[in-house]
Design an enzyme around this catalytic site. Structure first.
Site, PDB file in Angstrom:
ATOM      1  N   HIS A  83      -1.051  13.030   6.278  1.00 15.19           N
ATOM      2  CA  HIS A  83      -1.643  13.463   4.853  1.00 15.19           C
ATOM      3  C   HIS A  83      -1.154  14.593   4.578  1.00 15.19           C
ATOM      4  CE1 HIS A  83      -4.908  14.259   2.146  1.00 15.19           C
ATOM      5  NE2 HIS A  83      -5.148  13.678   2.453  1.00 15.19           N
ATOM      6  N   ASP A 132      -8.011   6.452   5.972  1.00 19.05           N
ATOM      7  CA  ASP A 132      -7.929   5.642   6.006  1.00 19.05           C
ATOM      8  C   ASP A 132      -7.433   4.254   6.314  1.00 19.05           C
ATOM      9  OD1 ASP A 132      -7.712   5.940   2.673  1.00 19.05           O
ATOM     10  OD2 ASP A 132      -5.763   7.140   3.205  1.00 19.05           O
TER      11      ASP A 132
END
Length: 420
Positions: A302, A359
């Protein structure tokens, strides 16, 4: 601002003000930099630029911390309904029982769409993407509620949040050629959305409580995430004094980009590809480590988190509980768990701090609930809308707010003239 830092530019020294946030973050105030030095900062993507001061969300990516209005995400997700967390983001505190009851009532009453807007759906093609419809319909709302400049902003807020889920559900019904299902006043925000998605005139849909809780959790985990692409877009559009409707619509458009809101769909596509290849996840782990390979493990790493994404931790526990309760056996979940175990123990991933992000599990959970992939980003939008509203309000009330106008470093031709 009592502290300063020094900048030496071409032999000349300048003092620049420094301030500190409540979590000890240091900000270098460069608002007068161009006036005093003639220089600009160069920061593509604004990755090191603080565009505002904000009291809404705090993230420490190295420690895996996410807080809404000071509350750790772990103290909210799964413990409060989405509607109350939305209230927290917008108004600064969790609602009292009386406020929560009235807030839910207002969201429910404002979930019914103007009939003129309902007629709009007939003009979209059957294959229109739900994100296109959602963005377009919210941008059109000022046409149906034209007194937005004089109207109480709280009325606009409940209208946007309340109607967004109905527009989203209608967009899905449009895509499959089924009649629209209208909201029920005795259902929660999430239960209403699921019912409008899956009920039909011929058959009622009783929303499983476990799905309602799961959607509640998913929306809460997506409510806000500091100055990301879509939130910054909402602030930028709003800085021109654009109304809330079109500012939120712009945020939806930004979120639609595959580098922002479409990541969970990419994870699901990757898992399906591995499954079709005999579920040989180890093969793809090795491919991800090869420099000459184009394959990337989606859902790992991320831009902000250099630790395990706290939202992913919460989501993983929810996925396990929901699958167990509903008796769901999804081979993609097993592949995902195997990939996660490898990543958490493989030096290649550990050194690069490639931990699972939100996700990685959200797409699997949506799939288990029967949500089609084209609706994944729409649900992301429903969760994020209260956060966008909170930032729009904060930006409007900040005396330091100016219309956003980034500068540039010109790299084109020097002065020249056309041949005659």
């Amino acid at each position: 601002m009592t502290e300063t830092c020094k900048l030496i530019l071409r032999g000349k020294e300048y003092e620049i003000p420094v301030f500190e946030g409540t979590e000890k973050e240091i900000g270098i105030d460069i608002r007068k930099l161009r006036d005093t030095t003639g220089a600009l900062t160069y920061d593509p993507g604004y990755g090191n630029t603080g565009s505002c001061k904000s009291g809404i969300t705090y993230i420490d990516g190295d420690k895996g911390i996410l807080r809404y209005r000071g509350y750790p995400i772990e103290s909210l997700a799964g413990k409060f309904p989405f509607s109350q967390v939305a209230y927290l983001l917008i108004y600064g505190d969790l609602p009292t029982p009386e406020q929560a009851k009235e807030w839910r009532r207002q969201l429910t009453l404002n979930s019914f769409i103007h009939q003129g807007m309902v007629n709009f759906f007939s003009f979209f093609p059957l294959d229109a993407h739900p994100m296109s419809i959602l963005s377009s319909m919210i941008a059109a709302m000022p046409s149906f509620y034209p007194n937005y400049e004089k109207e109480d902003i709280n009325n606009i807020i409940v209208r946007v949040i309340g109607q967004a889920k109905t527009i989203a559900a209608f967009s899905y019904k449009k895509s499959i050629g089924e009649p629209y299902i209208y909201p029920k006043t005795d259902h929660s925000y999430c239960a209403n959305f699921l019912r409008m998605m899956f009920a039909s005139p011929a058959e009622e849909y009783v929303v499983p409580k476990v799905f309602e809780k799961a959607l509640d959790l998913l929306l809460i985990l997506h409510v806000d995430h500091e100055q990301n692409c879509s939130t910054s877009t909402v602030r930028m559009v709003g800085s021109s004094m654009a109304n809330l409707y079109v500012s939120v619509s712009a945020g939806i458009s930004a979120l639609w980009g595959r580098l922002h809101g479409g990541a969970n769909e990419a994870v699901l596509n990757m898992l399906e590809m591995i499954y079709k290849d005999g579920a040989n996840y180890k093969k793809y782990v090795e491919l991800a480590k090869k420099k000459d390979s184009d394959f990337r493990l989606m859902g790992f790493g991320h831009r902000v988190y250099k630790n395990y994404d706290p939202r992913a931790k919460l989501l993983k526990g929810a996925v396990d509980a929901i699958f167990a309760e509903m008796g769901i056996n999804d081979p993609l979940l097993e592949i995902a768990k195997n990939l996660e175990e490898v990543a958490l123990n493989d030096e290649y991933f550990i050194e690069r701090k490639l931990y699972p992000n939100i996700d990685f599990y959200s797409g699997i959970l949506y799939r288990a609930m029967g949500i089609p992939t084209q609706m994944f980003t729409v649900l992301f939008s429903l969760g994020r809308i209260p956060g966008w509203i909170a930032h729009w309000l904060e930006m409007r009330n900040d005396p330091d707010t100016r219309i956003h106008r980034p500068r540039q470093i010109y790299t084109g031709p020097n002065e020249r003239y056309p041949h005659t």
